[in-house]
Design a protein around this motif. Sequence first.
Motif, PDB file in Angstrom:
ATOM      1  N   GLN A  18       0.851  -1.188   0.048  1.00 46.75           N
ATOM      2  CA  GLN A  18       0.181   0.179  -0.042  1.00 46.75           C
ATOM      3  C   GLN A  18       0.993   1.294  -0.099  1.00 46.75           C
ATOM      4  O   GLN A  18       1.735   1.309   0.790  1.00 46.75           O
ATOM      5  CB  GLN A  18      -0.942   0.064   1.182  1.00 46.75           C
ATOM      6  CG  GLN A  18      -1.634   1.301   1.393  1.00 46.75           C
ATOM      7  CD  GLN A  18      -2.903   1.357   0.514  1.00 46.75           C
ATOM      8  OE1 GLN A  18      -3.067   0.345   0.013  1.00 46.75           O
ATOM      9  NE2 GLN A  18      -3.603   2.607   0.217  1.00 46.75           N
ATOM     10  N   LYS A 108      -7.383   0.379  -8.170  1.00 48.07           N
ATOM     11  CA  LYS A 108      -8.102   0.694  -7.079  1.00 48.07           C
ATOM     12  C   LYS A 108      -9.081   1.959  -6.986  1.00 48.07           C
ATOM     13  O   LYS A 108     -10.100   2.024  -6.100  1.00 48.07           O
ATOM     14  CB  LYS A 108      -6.814   1.040  -6.002  1.00 48.07           C
ATOM     15  CG  LYS A 108      -7.435   1.407  -4.555  1.00 48.07           C
ATOM     16  CD  LYS A 108      -5.885   1.327  -3.622  1.00 48.07           C
ATOM     17  CE  LYS A 108      -6.503   2.426  -2.552  1.00 48.07           C
ATOM     18  NZ  LYS A 108      -5.109   2.573  -1.592  1.00 48.07           N
ATOM     19  N   TYR A 169      -0.364   1.198   7.689  1.00 47.33           N
ATOM     20  CA  TYR A 169      -1.525   0.983   6.996  1.00 47.33           C
ATOM     21  C   TYR A 169      -2.521   0.146   7.688  1.00 47.33           C
ATOM     22  O   TYR A 169      -1.911  -1.194   7.816  1.00 47.33           O
ATOM     23  CB  TYR A 169      -1.266   0.705   5.528  1.00 47.33           C
ATOM     24  CG  TYR A 169      -2.507   0.417   4.576  1.00 47.33           C
ATOM     25  CD1 TYR A 169      -3.670   0.944   4.632  1.00 47.33           C
ATOM     26  CD2 TYR A 169      -2.724  -0.711   3.737  1.00 47.33           C
ATOM     27  CE1 TYR A 169      -4.718   0.709   4.065  1.00 47.33           C
ATOM     28  CE2 TYR A 169      -3.796  -1.255   3.099  1.00 47.33           C
ATOM     29  CZ  TYR A 169      -4.989  -0.366   3.128  1.00 47.33           C
ATOM     30  OH  TYR A 169      -6.116  -0.706   2.583  1.00 47.33           O
ATOM     31  N   GLU A 171      -5.475  -2.168   7.034  1.00 45.89           N
ATOM     32  CA  GLU A 171      -6.576  -2.615   5.978  1.00 45.89           C
ATOM     33  C   GLU A 171      -7.777  -3.046   6.476  1.00 45.89           C
ATOM     34  O   GLU A 171      -7.816  -3.873   7.319  1.00 45.89           O
ATOM     35  CB  GLU A 171      -5.887  -3.814   4.973  1.00 45.89           C
ATOM     36  CG  GLU A 171      -6.529  -3.999   3.883  1.00 45.89           C
ATOM     37  CD  GLU A 171      -5.971  -4.920   2.899  1.00 45.89           C
ATOM     38  OE1 GLU A 171      -6.501  -5.488   1.991  1.00 45.89           O
ATOM     39  OE2 GLU A 171      -4.791  -5.749   3.665  1.00 45.89           O
ATOM     40  N   ASN A 172      -8.799  -2.424   5.992  1.00 47.08           N
ATOM     41  CA  ASN A 172     -10.138  -2.900   6.262  1.00 47.08           C
ATOM     42  C   ASN A 172     -10.635  -2.856   7.839  1.00 47.08           C
ATOM     43  O   ASN A 172     -11.211  -3.451   8.297  1.00 47.08           O
ATOM     44  CB  ASN A 172     -10.549  -4.127   5.893  1.00 47.08           C
ATOM     45  CG  ASN A 172     -10.488  -4.498   4.440  1.00 47.08           C
ATOM     46  OD1 ASN A 172     -10.867  -3.358   3.600  1.00 47.08           O
ATOM     47  ND2 ASN A 172     -10.097  -5.474   4.007  1.00 47.08           N
ATOM     48  N   ALA A 189      -5.786   4.356   7.101  1.00 45.53           N
ATOM     49  CA  ALA A 189      -6.639   3.322   7.467  1.00 45.53           C
ATOM     50  C   ALA A 189      -7.781   3.373   6.704  1.00 45.53           C
ATOM     51  O   ALA A 189      -8.306   4.435   6.237  1.00 45.53           O
ATOM     52  CB  ALA A 189      -7.152   3.422   8.845  1.00 45.53           C
ATOM     53  N   ASP A 190      -8.464   2.129   6.240  1.00 47.85           N
ATOM     54  CA  ASP A 190      -9.631   1.961   5.505  1.00 47.85           C
ATOM     55  C   ASP A 190     -10.781   2.555   6.395  1.00 47.85           C
ATOM     56  O   ASP A 190     -11.911   2.838   5.983  1.00 47.85           O
ATOM     57  CB  ASP A 190      -9.950   0.765   5.060  1.00 47.85           C
ATOM     58  CG  ASP A 190      -8.718   0.373   4.250  1.00 47.85           C
ATOM     59  OD1 ASP A 190      -8.348   1.208   3.288  1.00 47.85           O
ATOM     60  OD2 ASP A 190      -8.792  -1.010   3.940  1.00 47.85           O
ATOM     61  N   GLN A 208     -10.348   3.753   1.232  1.00 44.82           N
ATOM     62  CA  GLN A 208     -11.273   2.867   0.477  1.00 44.82           C
ATOM     63  C   GLN A 208     -12.719   3.689   0.162  1.00 44.82           C
ATOM     64  O   GLN A 208     -13.349   2.968  -0.618  1.00 44.82           O
ATOM     65  CB  GLN A 208     -11.396   1.498   0.497  1.00 44.82           C
ATOM     66  CG  GLN A 208     -10.054   0.545   0.882  1.00 44.82           C
ATOM     67  CD  GLN A 208      -9.251   0.422  -0.555  1.00 44.82           C
ATOM     68  OE1 GLN A 208     -10.251   0.697  -1.506  1.00 44.82           O
ATOM     69  NE2 GLN A 208      -8.166   0.082  -0.401  1.00 44.82           N
TER      70      GLN A 208
END
Length: 261
Positions: A18, A108, A169, A171-172, A189-190, A208
């Motif tokens: 990422q 993305k 990072y 993720e999710n 951060a997502d 995201q």
Amino acid sequence: MAAARTDYEPAGELKIGQVGIANLRVRTLDVDRLAAEMRERVARAPKLFARAAVVVDFGGLAATPDRGAAQALIDALRAAGVLPVALAYGTSDNDALAQQLGLPLLAKFRAQYERADTGAAAAAPAPAPAPAPAKASAPKPAAVPPPARPAGEPGLVQTAPVRSGQQVYAENRDLTVLTAVGAGAEVIADGSIHIYGALRGRALAGAQGHEKARIFCREFHAELVAVAGHYKVLDDIPKELRGKPVQIWLEQQELKLAALD
């Protein structure tokens, strides 16, 4: 004669990770205007945007531009101080254009905009076929309950300071930083971001496209903050908020900042 190699170690190790790359969504193909806007961004925050990697997204246009127009924009953006490195994923015409320009495609970024542009318009379901008549002797099958959904992952907790040049990072999920984020560091951060020390680098929540994500920090000196792609740099921040506990959120497509009580 050189001895034959007995190991198979690669000369270079390639990993996919990422990275914080800016996305330029082109809504009007006016090369001079786009270059002027980018030049202004670079002038206002040279530490963030000078020679920054940029993905060019033509998905906001009614039609994919031809090679000449696209190349003119790429050249103008380079002259303005940034480095276009890819096109955002789109149609087959966009794929062909990327090949003509010698640039890769990144998928993305388009997904976030497509969710925003088409979220309210759901396709009508196809009519179900008429059921075949059931045989009198066939027993009715028992209903099978759906499988239980796995519990969501807990947020990522960063216990060590995030130093200049480092990136963390989540993720999710959310990200919690128990110490400080130094100048030149980046946390992504997502979900939401919670920083219990000073924020001097960059914080990007909702990476995201999650527009309900927020950023909280105990001492605000950020170089840049963003939620779902909407950002502000330090020069855009009211001076009375600097050094204070602050929260950042998105409201009607506008980034808001306020002191925490």
